[in-house]
Each structure stands twice: as C-alpha cells, then as structure tokens.
Write a protein that holds these residues in place. Structure first.
Motif, PDB file in Angstrom:
ATOM      1  N   LEU A   8      81.220  41.922   0.040  1.00  0.00           N
ATOM      2  CA  LEU A   8      79.816  42.174  -0.297  1.00  0.00           C
ATOM      3  C   LEU A   8      79.488  41.593  -1.664  1.00  0.00           C
ATOM      4  O   LEU A   8      80.358  41.390  -2.512  1.00  0.00           O
ATOM      5  CB  LEU A   8      79.485  43.667  -0.240  1.00  0.00           C
ATOM      6  N   ARG A   9      78.216  41.312  -1.828  1.00  0.00           N
ATOM      7  CA  ARG A   9      77.649  40.896  -3.116  1.00  0.00           C
ATOM      8  C   ARG A   9      76.550  41.895  -3.459  1.00  0.00           C
ATOM      9  O   ARG A   9      75.716  42.194  -2.621  1.00  0.00           O
ATOM     10  CB  ARG A   9      77.053  39.493  -3.026  1.00  0.00           C
ATOM     11  N   GLU A  10      76.564  42.383  -4.681  1.00  0.00           N
ATOM     12  CA  GLU A  10      75.587  43.409  -5.026  1.00  0.00           C
ATOM     13  C   GLU A  10      74.994  43.184  -6.409  1.00  0.00           C
ATOM     14  O   GLU A  10      75.713  42.989  -7.389  1.00  0.00           O
ATOM     15  CB  GLU A  10      76.218  44.802  -4.952  1.00  0.00           C
ATOM     16  N   THR A  11      73.677  43.232  -6.468  1.00  0.00           N
ATOM     17  CA  THR A  11      72.945  43.203  -7.734  1.00  0.00           C
ATOM     18  C   THR A  11      72.809  44.636  -8.239  1.00  0.00           C
ATOM     19  O   THR A  11      72.434  45.528  -7.472  1.00  0.00           O
ATOM     20  CB  THR A  11      71.552  42.595  -7.544  1.00  0.00           C
ATOM     21  N   PRO A  12      73.102  44.902  -9.495  1.00  0.00           N
ATOM     22  CA  PRO A  12      73.028  46.288  -9.986  1.00  0.00           C
ATOM     23  C   PRO A  12      71.588  46.768 -10.106  1.00  0.00           C
ATOM     24  O   PRO A  12      70.774  46.138 -10.794  1.00  0.00           O
ATOM     25  CB  PRO A  12      73.694  46.204 -11.364  1.00  0.00           C
ATOM     26  N   PRO A  13      71.241  47.870  -9.463  1.00  0.00           N
ATOM     27  CA  PRO A  13      69.890  48.423  -9.639  1.00  0.00           C
ATOM     28  C   PRO A  13      69.681  48.979 -11.038  1.00  0.00           C
ATOM     29  O   PRO A  13      68.557  49.056 -11.528  1.00  0.00           O
ATOM     30  CB  PRO A  13      69.822  49.535  -8.589  1.00  0.00           C
ATOM     31  N   ILE A  14      70.803  49.363 -11.678  1.00  0.00           N
ATOM     32  CA  ILE A  14      70.739  49.811 -13.068  1.00  0.00           C
ATOM     33  C   ILE A  14      71.718  48.980 -13.882  1.00  0.00           C
ATOM     34  O   ILE A  14      72.908  48.904 -13.553  1.00  0.00           O
ATOM     35  CB  ILE A  14      71.099  51.303 -13.211  1.00  0.00           C
ATOM     36  N   ILE A  15      71.235  48.348 -14.916  1.00  0.00           N
ATOM     37  CA  ILE A  15      72.114  47.615 -15.835  1.00  0.00           C
ATOM     38  C   ILE A  15      71.594  47.849 -17.249  1.00  0.00           C
ATOM     39  O   ILE A  15      70.387  47.740 -17.501  1.00  0.00           O
ATOM     40  CB  ILE A  15      72.173  46.112 -15.489  1.00  0.00           C
TER      41      ILE A  15
END
Length: 321
Positions: free
Chosen positions: A39-46
C-alpha cells in the motif's frame, strides 16, 4: 475501480482482519513477491515540530496541540478512522491526556523532518522477523509499504517498529511503549534457540559498526593492509550468512553493500559486481529515487567496467604466450 471485465484495479493486495492475540492485522490477499507494493498512504495528519519542541524532546502537550489542529480540519470519516486506532498509555496518561495525542504517539512515523500518522499502515503489526518494509517518498508525499520476503495468500504482513540488532530482552523494552508483548517467531523460540539468535544479532550489530570505517575503494598499500582486506572480504560473506540465517530482510541491502566494497577493495571484481547489483536491486525496490539507490547503481557500473578490463587483460596475456 472495477474495469469492464469485473476486475478491481489496482488489485487489492491486502485485507484487514482479526489477528490472533494482536487485535486487527493486515493479511495478503494473494501471493506476494519481493518488491510488490502492499500500500501507499498519504498521511491525513502530518506535523512539523518547531525547534523549541525538538529541543524539549517532543513534549506531548505541545505535540498534541499541533495534532489536534490538523485533526479538526479532517472530514468526519477520517477522524473516525484515526480515533479507532489502537493506542497505549499509562493509567495516569489515560486520565489526564488527550486521547488523540496518545493515538498519535503510538502510531506515528518520522517522515523526513516531519511526523506523520498513517491510519492504514498503522494496522500492520510488528515482527522481529518482518516480511515487509517501508519508506517515505518525499516526491509522492506517501509512505510506501512493500514486500521484502515472499508471502503467501492469507499470511499476515509484518513490519518492524524498532531496530532489530538487539537481544530479545532489549527489543521488548523498546516495544513496551506500544503496549504489547512480542510473540513473533524470533521471540517465541525455545530458550537455547533464542539465546543463539540474540548472540547473532549482537554480533551483527558490532560487525556493521566495525565494517563502516573500512568501506573504501582505495586499495591497501601495505602487506598487512592487503591481508586485512582479504580477511574482510571473507568476513563479509560470513556476515551475509548470519543476516540471512536471522531472516533480517531490512539489513540485506546493507550486508550486500559491505560485501561489494570488501571484494572491490581486493579487486575481486566478479563477486563485487554480484553483491553490488543485489544491493542495487533491493535499494531500487525500496526507493528508486534515493541516494543509496544511485550509489549502488554507480558502484555496479564501475565494478562491471573493472571486471571487463580485467578479463580483457587476462585474454591479452594468454594471447601473448
């Protein structure tokens, strides 16, 4: 997305389901080979901690303020996903701290100079012999999890939460912050096997440190130096054997690099090419754009050129006879 033939694209690589003794876990949806992306995931919180926060060793109150601000801007469905994550804190922390802050602390990853929360990746459980690895892609703004050891359909996917070149006792101390007792196949071995595993891991840690200052391509100039270089080349192969015996897939590329340098230093070009290329292949899987990938690519090319020159020279010498 479902195509006209009824197939989902991209294909589903994993399922989240119950994992015995671990709550939820991530399982392979079909057979997976080394390099397959799970999987590839963009952080919703950074968040980007300020210099002040870093100097104060990341005080939870300050971190939580930053996290809460990002959280409040998310849609309800993402907020719900985040708040459903497993978390661990002391009894006092549970009573006095914002639960969101504890969730973030338990599940967040360092992401370059920032800290990011990845709710889907957070479902992947830990093993001291993982079958998956991950890296942060600045270019894609995603953390990418990929298979580092062949995995059969239905097998659980594991990554490592901690450095692994420690004894089982020390690894468990590092894992205590996550609130679970590790029962992976490395930690659940019988006492004698566990002791042998511990010894191998401590030896590997020392060996990696010992090799580091010797990773140069400058040929040794003295007889003593040449003798040591030959010993190092032999030791690098023993290092590889131990890494593979322990199934420490996260350290394969590092061991290949050491073997490549060690054989190049004694101008034994064939194994130098083989190990450099193996290191390049793994680094390319890990992150095609990284400096380490480029380094191993350049080393492989240079070693091939040296090997070809050596073969040409030997061929000319034979023709002269």
């Amino acid at each position: 997305m479902i195509d006209k033939h009824g197939f989902q694209w991209p294909p589903v690589t994993y399922h989240v389901q119950h994992s015995t003794g671990k709550g939820l876990g991530v399982f392979a949806a079909h057979d997976l080979d080394v390099g397959d992306v799970i999987l590839r995931e963009t952080p919703p919180i950074i968040i980007t901690p300020s210099a002040y926060i870093r100097e104060k060793s990341y005080p939870m109150a300050e971190i939580t303020k930053l996290v809460r601000k990002e959280f409040e801007a998310l849609p309800p469905i993402q907020q719900e996903e985040i708040m459903s994550l497993t978390y661990h804190g002391t009894a006092v922390e549970m009573e006095t701290m914002d639960r969101l802050g504890i969730i973030f602390r338990t599940n967040a990853y360092n992401t370059g100079s920032n800290i990011g929360l990845f709710p889907k990746i957070a479902r992947i459980n830990h093993s001291c012999r993982p079958n998956a690895s991950y890296y942060w892609s600045e270019k894609l703004n995603k953390r990418i999890v990929f298979v580092s050891q062949k995995t059969r359909k239905g097998e659980e996917i594991f990554v490592s939460y901690i450095p692994l070149l420690m004894t089982q006792e020390h690894r468990q101390r590092r894992l205590d912050r996550y609130g679970f007792q590790c029962t992976c196949n490395a930690c659940a071995q019988e006492r004698s096997a566990k002791a042998a595993s511990d010894e191998r891991r401590v030896t590997l840690s020392q060996a990696f440190n010992d090799f580091e200052p010797q990773l140069t391509l400058t040929p040794p100039k003295t007889q003593k130096g040449r003798q040591q270089a030959h010993k190092n080349a032999k030791a690098s192969l023993q290092l590889l054997e131990v890494v593979q015996q322990e199934q420490l897939v996260d350290y394969y590329a590092k061991a290949y690099r050491i073997a490549a340098f060690s054989h190049a230093r004694i101008e034994d070009w064939e194994p130098a090419v083989i190990w450099a290329n193996k290191g390049y292949e793994l680094k390319y899987i890990e992150d095609p754009d990284s400096w380490s990938t480029q380094e191993m690519h350049n080393l492989t090319s240079n070693f091939i050129a040296n090997w070809e020159n050596e073969l040409q020279r030997k061929s000319q010498q034979q023709n002269w006879r």
